[in-house]
Design a protein around this motif. Sequence first.
Motif, PDB file in Angstrom:
ATOM      1  N   TYR A   1      74.529  61.260  40.242  1.00 33.40           N
ATOM      2  CA  TYR A   1      75.472  60.946  39.247  1.00 33.40           C
ATOM      3  C   TYR A   1      76.922  60.920  40.110  1.00 33.40           C
ATOM      4  O   TYR A   1      77.867  60.800  39.313  1.00 33.40           O
TER       5      TYR A   1
ATOM      6  N   ARG B   1      69.878  61.432  27.791  1.00 32.96           N
ATOM      7  CA  ARG B   1      70.643  60.811  28.850  1.00 32.96           C
ATOM      8  C   ARG B   1      71.868  60.327  28.268  1.00 32.96           C
ATOM      9  O   ARG B   1      72.087  59.607  27.652  1.00 32.96           O
TER      10      ARG B   1
ATOM     11  N   GLY C   1      65.553  58.194  35.791  1.00 31.21           N
ATOM     12  CA  GLY C   1      65.655  59.779  35.375  1.00 31.21           C
ATOM     13  C   GLY C   1      64.929  59.520  33.871  1.00 31.21           C
ATOM     14  O   GLY C   1      64.996  58.478  33.287  1.00 31.21           O
TER      15      GLY C   1
ATOM     16  N   ALA D   1      66.875  69.675  30.544  1.00 29.57           N
ATOM     17  CA  ALA D   1      66.090  70.378  29.415  1.00 29.57           C
ATOM     18  C   ALA D   1      65.002  71.471  30.267  1.00 29.57           C
ATOM     19  O   ALA D   1      64.852  72.658  29.762  1.00 29.57           O
TER      20      ALA D   1
END
Length: 601
Positions: free
Chosen positions: A342, A389, A400, A406
């Motif tokens: 990211y 997400r 992903g 989690a």
Amino acid sequence: MKRIKNFFAYFIREDLSTHHRLVNIMLLVGIISLIVCIFFDFFIGTGLRTFWIMLLLVLAFAFSLYVANVWNKPNVAGLILAISSNYFLMPFLFFAEGGKESAMPVWLALAGLFVWLCVEGWPVFVIYVGDIILYITLFMIEYNNPDMVQKMADRKAEYVDYIFGISAIILIFGIIFKFQSRIYEKRREELEEKERELTRMNLDLEKANEAKSIFLARMSHEIRTPINAIIGMNEMTLRESSEENILNYAGSIETASNTLLSLINDILDFSKIESGQMQILPEEYELNSLINDCYSLLDMRARGKGLRLKLEYNEKLPTVLLGDEVRIRQIVTNLLTNAVKYTDSGTITFEVNYVKNEEDRINLLIRVTDTGRGISEEEIGGIFDSFSRADERHNRSIEGSGLGLAITKQLIDLMGGSISVRSKQGVGSEFTAVIPQKVVSQTPIGNVWKKFNARSGTGQSYKETFTAPDARILAVDDVMVNLQIITLLLKKTEVAIDIAESGRKALEMYNDNHYDIVLLDHMMPEMDGIETFDLMTKTEKYKKEHTPIIALTANAIQGADKEYLAVGFADYLTKPVQAKELEHMLIKYLPKDLVTMKDND
Ligand code: ADP
């Protein structure tokens, strides 16, 4: 008869509130008693005045019934009932029916109690105070002007009046109490039924959830087996081909199958956590190699995206810790992978530090900071939820499942630690994990780079770590391609490998030959790995040679890893079998004099 029953049933039907039904009952009881009284008085000839007053009250009660059921205002109806009976009927009857020397005090009490039953809220108190003033006034008037009260004909009439009054009041209150306790009982039964239903539903849900977890675990297990074949065969292509085209294709296959494998692993981990089967297995491990491996694994990916991965660590960190290294690696890798995924430009900082807890305990602090796209305030709250997400629109292009964080959080929870996040959209994110660990060696790690060993990696950079031409091992698996992979992966180590496609064949071969190691698959038709292991370890040969038997497993259901060691397997290898792990396992269990280590620097 049925009609009358239906008429009354209408006023106490289930969809009305208890208060509404109570008001209806009292109004009906009031109307019926008044009509009975009118007839009674008519026959015994109590003047016309009483008749009109009673008739007026019947009309007032009937109007209240209308207000309660047509206008649907039971509280207003209750007020009309309370005021008309307390302030009109009762004072009139007091003077007309014998005052204190009759059953009137009991009737006054009844009317007063009605107020508490059929009026709601503060008006009850106002009427109650009004009642007290009324009683004082009535008794004072009678005290001062006894003539104003029409006395009973004689003492006998007074007694009859008492008996009639008391019996009527007991009947009226008896009906009301019975009605209320019936409602209460019914509600209780309904609640109990609902509770039973909820328990049933919960059980069904639990069953469905369990079935889902088992299905997920089975499916991912099934999928891992073919991926095993793909990765293994592809590894051979990478090792043996020198054609650039082919190497490019194989490189893509490697990336894609690794992504697929990590997705499958996530699903498997998630279903294990959900079904409470995830176990934390503490073992001694070297922090130094954990930091190195995680750093170097992600450094390559970061560089590939033009990012800088910076490592900051406290040189005083203890070298050897006791904890679940595999899971801590998973946590660190998840956080670093996300940071790389990211972030489009800038720097990712991987920080490792610690806080001393007790003498031999520390809180290991892992912080990953990036200069990426960040997470919005609305989405940050649910970031550790499964399948969530953030900013799905922009992140759609990024692979992903929404399971990574989690799983990370749940693993940290299982270890008694905590994870927090700070993030600003467009500026970057900072994930901080705190994990309690036991210290085995206090020696500071010092400079981790000194001990840095690049991973052997895959592709053309592969170098076998040892050779053992005189060693002989037996590999057992019902899937031929898995046996081929093991053979190919170990080709350059020169170890002699015999293969068996069933437990029975393996037993025969084991009896006829000498093996330094047996690699034994768990899931096999007919005789599975555990059964084969049992029979193998009962042979005279095993009792003499104690051959290390290593379980091969694509199965991570129900904490299987521990099961293997408990059964007596020397160790276990998880499929897809990685070249490096396989070689390490062989180095560990082959007789030392058969192994020649290679210098790969
Ligand atoms: P995924 O498989 O989608 O990466 P994760 O559970 O690892 O699932 O992360 C959940 C979501 O949190 C991601 O989809 C992403 O939107 C957000 N996220 C996680 N880490 C970062 C980060 N370092 N920077 C920005 N967003 C992040």
